[in-house]
Design a protein around this motif. Structure first.
Motif, PDB file in Angstrom:
ATOM      1  N   THR A  13     -16.332  36.185  19.949  1.00  0.00           N
ATOM      2  CA  THR A  13     -15.599  36.836  18.867  1.00  0.00           C
ATOM      3  C   THR A  13     -15.546  35.933  17.647  1.00  0.00           C
ATOM      4  OG1 THR A  13     -14.233  38.113  20.393  1.00  0.00           O
ATOM      5  CG2 THR A  13     -13.360  37.777  18.176  1.00  0.00           C
ATOM      6  N   LEU A  14     -15.839  36.490  16.514  1.00  0.00           N
ATOM      7  CA  LEU A  14     -15.794  35.756  15.253  1.00  0.00           C
ATOM      8  C   LEU A  14     -14.389  35.925  14.678  1.00  0.00           C
ATOM      9  CD1 LEU A  14     -17.707  34.169  13.356  1.00  0.00           C
ATOM     10  CD2 LEU A  14     -18.134  36.328  12.163  1.00  0.00           C
ATOM     11  N   ARG A  15     -13.641  34.843  14.588  1.00  0.00           N
ATOM     12  CA  ARG A  15     -12.277  34.890  14.076  1.00  0.00           C
ATOM     13  C   ARG A  15     -12.257  34.356  12.649  1.00  0.00           C
ATOM     14  NH1 ARG A  15      -9.890  31.561  18.895  1.00  0.00           N
ATOM     15  NH2 ARG A  15     -12.081  30.950  18.922  1.00  0.00           N
ATOM     16  N   LEU A  16     -11.834  35.203  11.739  1.00  0.00           N
ATOM     17  CA  LEU A  16     -11.828  34.857  10.319  1.00  0.00           C
ATOM     18  C   LEU A  16     -10.388  34.570   9.895  1.00  0.00           C
ATOM     19  CD1 LEU A  16     -13.509  34.601   7.720  1.00  0.00           C
ATOM     20  CD2 LEU A  16     -12.956  37.012   7.252  1.00  0.00           C
TER      21      LEU A  16
ATOM     22  N   GLY B 100      -8.624  30.073  -2.283  1.00  0.00           N
ATOM     23  CA  GLY B 100      -9.628  31.136  -2.214  1.00  0.00           C
ATOM     24  C   GLY B 100     -10.648  30.930  -1.118  1.00  0.00           C
ATOM     25  N   TRP B 101     -10.319  30.112  -0.130  1.00  0.00           N
ATOM     26  CA  TRP B 101     -11.247  29.836   0.967  1.00  0.00           C
ATOM     27  C   TRP B 101     -10.916  30.679   2.192  1.00  0.00           C
ATOM     28  CZ3 TRP B 101     -13.522  24.517   2.624  1.00  0.00           C
ATOM     29  CH2 TRP B 101     -14.357  24.022   1.612  1.00  0.00           C
ATOM     30  N   ALA B 102     -11.938  30.893   3.015  1.00  0.00           N
ATOM     31  CA  ALA B 102     -11.791  31.463   4.349  1.00  0.00           C
ATOM     32  C   ALA B 102     -12.440  30.501   5.342  1.00  0.00           C
ATOM     33  CB  ALA B 102     -12.441  32.834   4.435  1.00  0.00           C
ATOM     34  N   VAL B 103     -11.991  30.566   6.580  1.00  0.00           N
ATOM     35  CA  VAL B 103     -12.549  29.724   7.640  1.00  0.00           C
ATOM     36  C   VAL B 103     -12.858  30.612   8.834  1.00  0.00           C
ATOM     37  CG1 VAL B 103     -12.137  27.800   9.222  1.00  0.00           C
ATOM     38  CG2 VAL B 103     -11.280  27.689   6.863  1.00  0.00           C
ATOM     39  N   ALA B 104     -14.081  30.533   9.335  1.00  0.00           N
ATOM     40  CA  ALA B 104     -14.486  31.338  10.489  1.00  0.00           C
ATOM     41  C   ALA B 104     -14.715  30.437  11.693  1.00  0.00           C
ATOM     42  CB  ALA B 104     -15.746  32.127  10.169  1.00  0.00           C
ATOM     43  N   VAL B 105     -14.231  30.909  12.840  1.00  0.00           N
ATOM     44  CA  VAL B 105     -14.343  30.165  14.096  1.00  0.00           C
ATOM     45  C   VAL B 105     -15.038  31.047  15.125  1.00  0.00           C
ATOM     46  CG1 VAL B 105     -13.046  29.141  16.017  1.00  0.00           C
ATOM     47  CG2 VAL B 105     -12.283  28.795  13.652  1.00  0.00           C
ATOM     48  N   GLN B 106     -15.985  30.462  15.838  1.00  0.00           N
ATOM     49  CA  GLN B 106     -16.656  31.173  16.926  1.00  0.00           C
ATOM     50  C   GLN B 106     -16.772  30.213  18.101  1.00  0.00           C
ATOM     51  OE1 GLN B 106     -20.665  32.675  16.111  1.00  0.00           O
ATOM     52  NE2 GLN B 106     -20.105  34.598  17.110  1.00  0.00           N
ATOM     53  N   GLY B 107     -16.233  30.619  19.249  1.00  0.00           N
ATOM     54  CA  GLY B 107     -16.190  29.698  20.373  1.00  0.00           C
ATOM     55  C   GLY B 107     -15.316  28.507  20.043  1.00  0.00           C
ATOM     56  N   HIS B 108     -15.843  27.302  20.231  1.00  0.00           N
ATOM     57  CA  HIS B 108     -15.055  26.097  19.960  1.00  0.00           C
ATOM     58  C   HIS B 108     -15.404  25.460  18.623  1.00  0.00           C
ATOM     59  CE1 HIS B 108     -18.772  24.190  21.351  1.00  0.00           C
ATOM     60  NE2 HIS B 108     -18.328  23.044  20.852  1.00  0.00           N
TER      61      HIS B 108
ATOM     62  N   THR C 190     -22.239  39.577   8.938  1.00  0.00           N
ATOM     63  CA  THR C 190     -23.566  39.930   9.453  1.00  0.00           C
ATOM     64  C   THR C 190     -24.417  38.699   9.721  1.00  0.00           C
ATOM     65  OG1 THR C 190     -24.407  40.164   7.190  1.00  0.00           O
ATOM     66  CG2 THR C 190     -23.531  42.143   8.251  1.00  0.00           C
ATOM     67  N   ALA C 191     -24.050  37.568   9.119  1.00  0.00           N
ATOM     68  CA  ALA C 191     -24.815  36.334   9.353  1.00  0.00           C
ATOM     69  C   ALA C 191     -24.640  35.819  10.777  1.00  0.00           C
ATOM     70  CB  ALA C 191     -24.382  35.266   8.358  1.00  0.00           C
ATOM     71  N   TYR C 192     -23.681  36.390  11.508  1.00  0.00           N
ATOM     72  CA  TYR C 192     -23.392  35.913  12.860  1.00  0.00           C
ATOM     73  C   TYR C 192     -23.699  36.969  13.906  1.00  0.00           C
ATOM     74  CZ  TYR C 192     -21.119  32.581   9.854  1.00  0.00           C
ATOM     75  OH  TYR C 192     -20.884  31.659   8.864  1.00  0.00           O
ATOM     76  N   GLY C 193     -24.666  37.831  13.599  1.00  0.00           N
ATOM     77  CA  GLY C 193     -25.112  38.826  14.559  1.00  0.00           C
ATOM     78  C   GLY C 193     -24.100  39.940  14.724  1.00  0.00           C
ATOM     79  N   LYS C 194     -24.001  40.447  15.945  1.00  0.00           N
ATOM     80  CA  LYS C 194     -23.143  41.586  16.230  1.00  0.00           C
ATOM     81  C   LYS C 194     -21.820  41.169  16.858  1.00  0.00           C
ATOM     82  CE  LYS C 194     -27.037  44.773  16.792  1.00  0.00           C
ATOM     83  NZ  LYS C 194     -27.696  45.746  17.705  1.00  0.00           N
ATOM     84  N   ALA C 195     -21.438  39.913  16.698  1.00  0.00           N
ATOM     85  CA  ALA C 195     -20.179  39.449  17.269  1.00  0.00           C
ATOM     86  C   ALA C 195     -19.014  40.228  16.686  1.00  0.00           C
ATOM     87  CB  ALA C 195     -19.990  37.961  16.984  1.00  0.00           C
TER      88      ALA C 195
END
Length: 427
Positions: A27-30, A45-53, A67-72
């Motif tokens: 899961t991609l957590r924004l 004005g920043w965002a941070v995305a986390v995937q896995g660890h 979309t840069a992270y596939g279909k997560a």
């Protein structure tokens, strides 16, 4: 059920299991805060995305594309009014101790059972993590043998919540210098550290501690064993140099407790990583440390806590000499440009209130941006933690969120709203 339908059933169940696993781990957590302290500077004005660890994106919100992270699957977490920071890194803790105004150090070492000390440490670890401290360098069990290694393992296995730990096991002291001490010379109490002397003794003890799981080696370069209980050096220049050589060969840094300029000088020339306390440090000593690449961990909160336990009423009466000296030594350290490690000697005061040290660093004259860097990117560099301390793509997802803006008011660090360690949300 026919063999064909059975195979189809297994295929569907396997697909469902795989989808569930991907949902849990991919899961991609924004994270959408008002601002982000990346370890060295503040951004809006920043965002941070986390995937896995891992942190997979940190930058302007407009630059993020799911979309840069596939279909997560995407989960957006709104953090309006809050500041994201890397998980704070504590440079000097003792999870197996609790405040001395509750029970004296001597009594903890001599009278508390191993079971009680470990039970307390479990609570201390939880309180530390919930306060936004995701990593600690724990500098000695103070009579609890190698229990810090077991505590670290329990946290790593997920048995209990707590910070990532770098452990020193038993600190190393010169024979006769450390306590607890009996009033009778005929009685020898168990010690709060390991006694070792000379090239052979130090070599054996350091290698034994590394074998037991030590990540770092701690020595007491001086202690209050001089005439009239004055602080005097313990180990010789040769002994300290040998200790560094032996530990370094196994990739372990050495840290030294030192309050006197002479002990600090010897430790610096031996090539240690950091010097703890430095109560009597002067400008020349800190300049030497800066030249040799040795960092300074001032432990201001421990000094103030001990003074308060002895009856000092801060803000109502004049400072004791010990605090005046501490202010002077910290001012000299700032003037010298020596690297400053955030570490309060927590355990002397309550676990979970680690940021007291950061507030005192600012009160004693350190600019707030430097204070925040010391607790994040600075400690990651000094403690050799390249995957931590910065909010940056590719780093481990140790992230906290606090209410407000700590650059404007450091008290915001007490208002921890989110705690994530290695991609797992604990708060």
């Amino acid at each position: 059920m026919s063999q064909r339908w059975f195979r189809l059933f297994l295929f569907l169940m396997l697909g469902l299991h795989t989808a569930q696993a991907q949902t849990a781990t991919d899961t991609l957590r924004l994270l959408m805060p008002d601002r982000v302290w990346d370890g060295e500077q503040m951004h809006t004005g920043w965002a941070v995305a986390v995937q896995g660890h891992l942190i997979v994106y940190a930058g302007p919100k407009a630059g993020f594309s799911a979309t840069a992270y596939g279909k997560a699957p995407l989960q957006t977490i709104s953090l309006a009014g809050k500041t994201l920071l890397p998980g704070l890194i504590e440079g000097h803790s003792h999870l197996l101790l609790h405040p001395y105004n509750e029970v004296s150090w001597n009594e903890q070492v001599l009278e508390e059972s191993a079971a009680e000390r470990i039970a307390r440490a479990v609570n201390h670890a939880r309180a530390t993590l919930m306060a936004g401290i995701t990593t600690v360098r724990d500098l000695g069990t103070e009579g609890a043998n190698y229990d810090d290694v077991g505590l670290k393992q329990a946290i790593d296995k997920g048995v209990i919540p707590g910070p990532r730990m770098l452990v020193a096991t038993k600190a190393i002291v010169a024979t006769g210098s450390y306590g607890p001490k009996s009033k009778s010379a005929d009685v020898d109490y168990p010690k709060g550290a390991a006694e070792a002397d000379g090239v052979e003794g130090l070599t054996k003890e350091i290698r034994s501690q590394i074998g037991k799981g030590a990540d770092v080696i701690k020595l007491y370069g001086d202690y209050y064993w001089g005439v009239g209980r004055t602080a005097r050096p313990t180990f010789t220049q040769e002994e300290l140099s040998v200790a560094v050589a032996v530990a370094s060969s196994a990739g372990r840094p050495v840290v030294v407790h030192a309050v006197t300029p002479e002990a600090m000088r010897r430790a610096t020339l031996a090539g240690v990583a950091t010097i703890e306390h430095g109560d009597e440090g002067d400008l020349a000593t800190f300049q030497l440390m800066q030249q040799k690449g040795v960092a300074y961990c001032p432990t201001l909160a421990a000094s103030e806590s001990i003074a308060l336990y002895r009856g000092w009423k801060k803000g109502q009466e004049s400072e004791p000499v010990s605090i005046t000296k501490k202010r002077q030594s910290f001012a000299a350290a700032l003037q010298s440009g020596v690297g400053i490690v955030f570490g309060g000697d927590v355990g002397v005061f309550a676990h979970g209130s680690n940021v007291q040290e950061l507030l005192l660093m600012a009160e004693y004259g350190m600019p707030i941006p430097q204070v925040l860097k010391a607790a994040t990117a600075g400690n990651a560099d000094w403690l050799q933690l390249p995957n931590l301390g910065r909010i940056q793509a590719g780093k481990w997802a140790d992230i906290i969120a606090v209410a407000g803006n700590p650059l404007e008011n450091l008290q915001a660090l007490y208002q921890v709203q989110l705690v994530m360690k290695n991609g797992v949300r604990y708060k």
